[in-house]
Design a protein around this motif. Structure first.
Motif, PDB file in Angstrom:
ATOM      1  N   MET A  74       1.063  -1.622   0.098  1.00  0.00           N
ATOM      2  CA  MET A  74      -0.011   0.433   0.265  1.00  0.00           C
ATOM      3  C   MET A  74       0.757   1.092  -0.205  1.00  0.00           C
ATOM      4  SD  MET A  74      -3.376  -1.365   2.911  1.00  0.00           S
ATOM      5  CE  MET A  74      -3.363   0.607   2.699  1.00  0.00           C
ATOM      6  N   MET A  75       1.944   1.259   1.016  1.00  0.00           N
ATOM      7  CA  MET A  75       2.957   2.705   0.743  1.00  0.00           C
ATOM      8  C   MET A  75       3.652   2.944   0.005  1.00  0.00           C
ATOM      9  SD  MET A  75       3.981   2.654   4.894  1.00  0.00           S
ATOM     10  CE  MET A  75       4.264   0.507   5.385  1.00  0.00           C
ATOM     11  N   VAL A  76       4.216   1.608  -0.374  1.00  0.00           N
ATOM     12  CA  VAL A  76       5.053   1.624  -2.366  1.00  0.00           C
ATOM     13  C   VAL A  76       4.192   1.891  -2.830  1.00  0.00           C
ATOM     14  CG1 VAL A  76       5.892   0.633  -4.146  1.00  0.00           C
ATOM     15  CG2 VAL A  76       6.377   0.122  -1.488  1.00  0.00           C
ATOM     16  N   ALA A  77       3.187   1.503  -3.237  1.00  0.00           N
ATOM     17  CA  ALA A  77       2.028   2.050  -4.540  1.00  0.00           C
ATOM     18  C   ALA A  77       1.898   4.027  -4.338  1.00  0.00           C
ATOM     19  CB  ALA A  77       1.060   1.528  -4.579  1.00  0.00           C
ATOM     20  N   SER A  78       1.476   4.310  -2.764  1.00  0.00           N
ATOM     21  CA  SER A  78       0.824   5.441  -2.586  1.00  0.00           C
ATOM     22  C   SER A  78       2.082   6.227  -3.015  1.00  0.00           C
ATOM     23  CB  SER A  78       0.885   5.771  -1.006  1.00  0.00           C
ATOM     24  OG  SER A  78       0.144   6.485  -1.167  1.00  0.00           O
ATOM     25  N   LEU A  79       3.421   5.944  -2.817  1.00  0.00           N
ATOM     26  CA  LEU A  79       4.548   6.477  -3.056  1.00  0.00           C
ATOM     27  C   LEU A  79       5.582   6.656  -4.488  1.00  0.00           C
ATOM     28  CD1 LEU A  79       7.043   5.575  -0.312  1.00  0.00           C
ATOM     29  CD2 LEU A  79       5.897   7.703  -0.195  1.00  0.00           C
ATOM     30  N   THR A  80       4.737   5.606  -5.030  1.00  0.00           N
ATOM     31  CA  THR A  80       4.551   5.287  -6.787  1.00  0.00           C
ATOM     32  C   THR A  80       4.288   6.658  -6.984  1.00  0.00           C
ATOM     33  OG1 THR A  80       5.743   4.093  -6.315  1.00  0.00           O
ATOM     34  CG2 THR A  80       5.548   4.304  -8.407  1.00  0.00           C
ATOM     35  N   ALA A  81       2.966   6.562  -6.707  1.00  0.00           N
ATOM     36  CA  ALA A  81       1.803   7.636  -7.523  1.00  0.00           C
ATOM     37  C   ALA A  81       2.382   9.334  -6.801  1.00  0.00           C
ATOM     38  CB  ALA A  81       1.015   7.266  -7.012  1.00  0.00           C
ATOM     39  N   ILE A  82       2.486   9.495  -5.399  1.00  0.00           N
ATOM     40  CA  ILE A  82       2.947  11.345  -5.665  1.00  0.00           C
ATOM     41  C   ILE A  82       4.350  11.269  -6.183  1.00  0.00           C
ATOM     42  CG2 ILE A  82       3.550  11.803  -4.122  1.00  0.00           C
ATOM     43  CD1 ILE A  82       1.979  10.582  -1.656  1.00  0.00           C
ATOM     44  N   PHE A  83       5.095  10.843  -6.261  1.00  0.00           N
ATOM     45  CA  PHE A  83       6.592  10.655  -6.539  1.00  0.00           C
ATOM     46  C   PHE A  83       6.326  11.012  -8.598  1.00  0.00           C
ATOM     47  CE2 PHE A  83       8.409   9.654  -2.471  1.00  0.00           C
ATOM     48  CZ  PHE A  83       9.096  10.505  -2.366  1.00  0.00           C
ATOM     49  N   LYS A  84       6.020  10.182  -8.576  1.00  0.00           N
ATOM     50  CA  LYS A  84       4.978  10.231 -10.297  1.00  0.00           C
ATOM     51  C   LYS A  84       4.462  11.372 -10.511  1.00  0.00           C
ATOM     52  CE  LYS A  84       3.503   7.820 -14.098  1.00  0.00           C
ATOM     53  NZ  LYS A  84       2.584   6.427 -14.253  1.00  0.00           N
ATOM     54  N   GLY A  85       3.539  12.176  -9.892  1.00  0.00           N
ATOM     55  CA  GLY A  85       3.205  13.653  -9.668  1.00  0.00           C
ATOM     56  C   GLY A  85       3.677  14.484  -9.479  1.00  0.00           C
ATOM     57  N   LEU A  86       4.443  14.443  -9.015  1.00  0.00           N
ATOM     58  CA  LEU A  86       5.610  15.543  -8.444  1.00  0.00           C
ATOM     59  C   LEU A  86       6.596  15.744  -9.735  1.00  0.00           C
ATOM     60  CD1 LEU A  86       6.772  14.946  -4.480  1.00  0.00           C
ATOM     61  CD2 LEU A  86       5.358  16.873  -5.207  1.00  0.00           C
ATOM     62  N   VAL A  87       6.710  14.489 -10.414  1.00  0.00           N
ATOM     63  CA  VAL A  87       7.891  14.799 -11.629  1.00  0.00           C
ATOM     64  C   VAL A  87       7.284  15.243 -12.203  1.00  0.00           C
ATOM     65  CG1 VAL A  87       9.294  13.939 -12.817  1.00  0.00           C
ATOM     66  CG2 VAL A  87       9.200  12.670 -10.903  1.00  0.00           C
ATOM     67  N   HIS A  88       5.878  14.904 -13.030  1.00  0.00           N
ATOM     68  CA  HIS A  88       4.863  15.625 -13.765  1.00  0.00           C
ATOM     69  C   HIS A  88       4.574  16.947 -13.587  1.00  0.00           C
ATOM     70  CE1 HIS A  88       5.220  12.064 -16.290  1.00  0.00           C
ATOM     71  NE2 HIS A  88       5.008  11.330 -15.798  1.00  0.00           N
TER      72      HIS A  88
END
Length: 213
Positions: free
Chosen positions: A199-213
């Protein structure tokens, strides 16, 4: 609509680990000690209905409630994953989870209120913060990926098992030793910890992906 049994099993495993019907059988027996068999069945029925309602509300309305407070599902998934991980670590270490154990000040003068089916059996022992967080995350994933039927399958199978455990608690309590329950709790804790990390990995992946974009 095809059912993804892998997702259904993940839902079932998470709920089984976090609610832990086996470990809660002695709790049920201690809270209903002295009651007749008929009253014990009534407590079991009320508890089962309360847990079912709590699960359905968390799955169907959880994300909508988050939107009211302006909380994104990724932020909630990260916080929920951390909360579930803390519960899992308590299970692995063989201690009671603070999130699923009522405080002494919340109990009646004799230790528990008369209506033990709602408090503390339904909440916080079974439908606590960790359970709610897990169901909200699974509800979002099922809606996003078209796996509502898979989610429903895992949830229904677990609720059926929970009902069986509650209604047969007086019988099962004769055979469940402390050692068996301790081993089961630690195994479920490991499974729950893995789900929490996911759950945490999926959340962090989505958050950091959003920050990159």
């Amino acid at each position: 609509m095809a059912i993804d049994f892998t997702f259904s099993m993940k839902v079932f495993s998470a709920l089984f680990a976090i609610m832990n019907p086996i470990a809660n059988i002695p709790v049920f027996l201690s809270l209903t000690e002295g009651l007749s068999d008929g009253k014990k069945r009534a407590v079991a029925a009320t508890t089962f209905i309360g847990v079912t309602i709590g699960c359905v509300v968390s799955v169907t309305l959880g994300e909508a409630i988050l939107k009211v407070f302006g909380v994104s599902i990724d932020d909630f998934r990260l916080a929920g994953g951390l909360l579930v991980l803390l519960i899992a670590l308590d299970m692995v270490h063989g201690s009671s989870s603070a999130q699923h154990t009522p405080r002494q000040g919340e109990l009646g003068e004799s230790g528990y209120d008369q209506d033990v089916a709602i408090f503390p059996l339904t909440t916080p022992l079974l439908v606590g913060p960790g359970t709610i967080a897990t169901l909200v995350v699974f509800g979002h994933a099922a809606a996003a990926n078209g796996e509502i039927a898979s989610l429903a399958t895992g949830l229904i199978v677990f609720l059926a098992l929970l009902a069986a455990a509650l209604f047969s608690a007086p019988y099962l309590g004769r055979f469940l030793s402390v050692k068996v329950m301790a081993i089961a709790s630690r195994l479920m804790g490991m499974i729950l910890a893995a789900i929490a990390v996911e759950m945490m990995v999926a959340s962090l992946t989505a958050i950091f992906k959003g920050l990159v974009h």
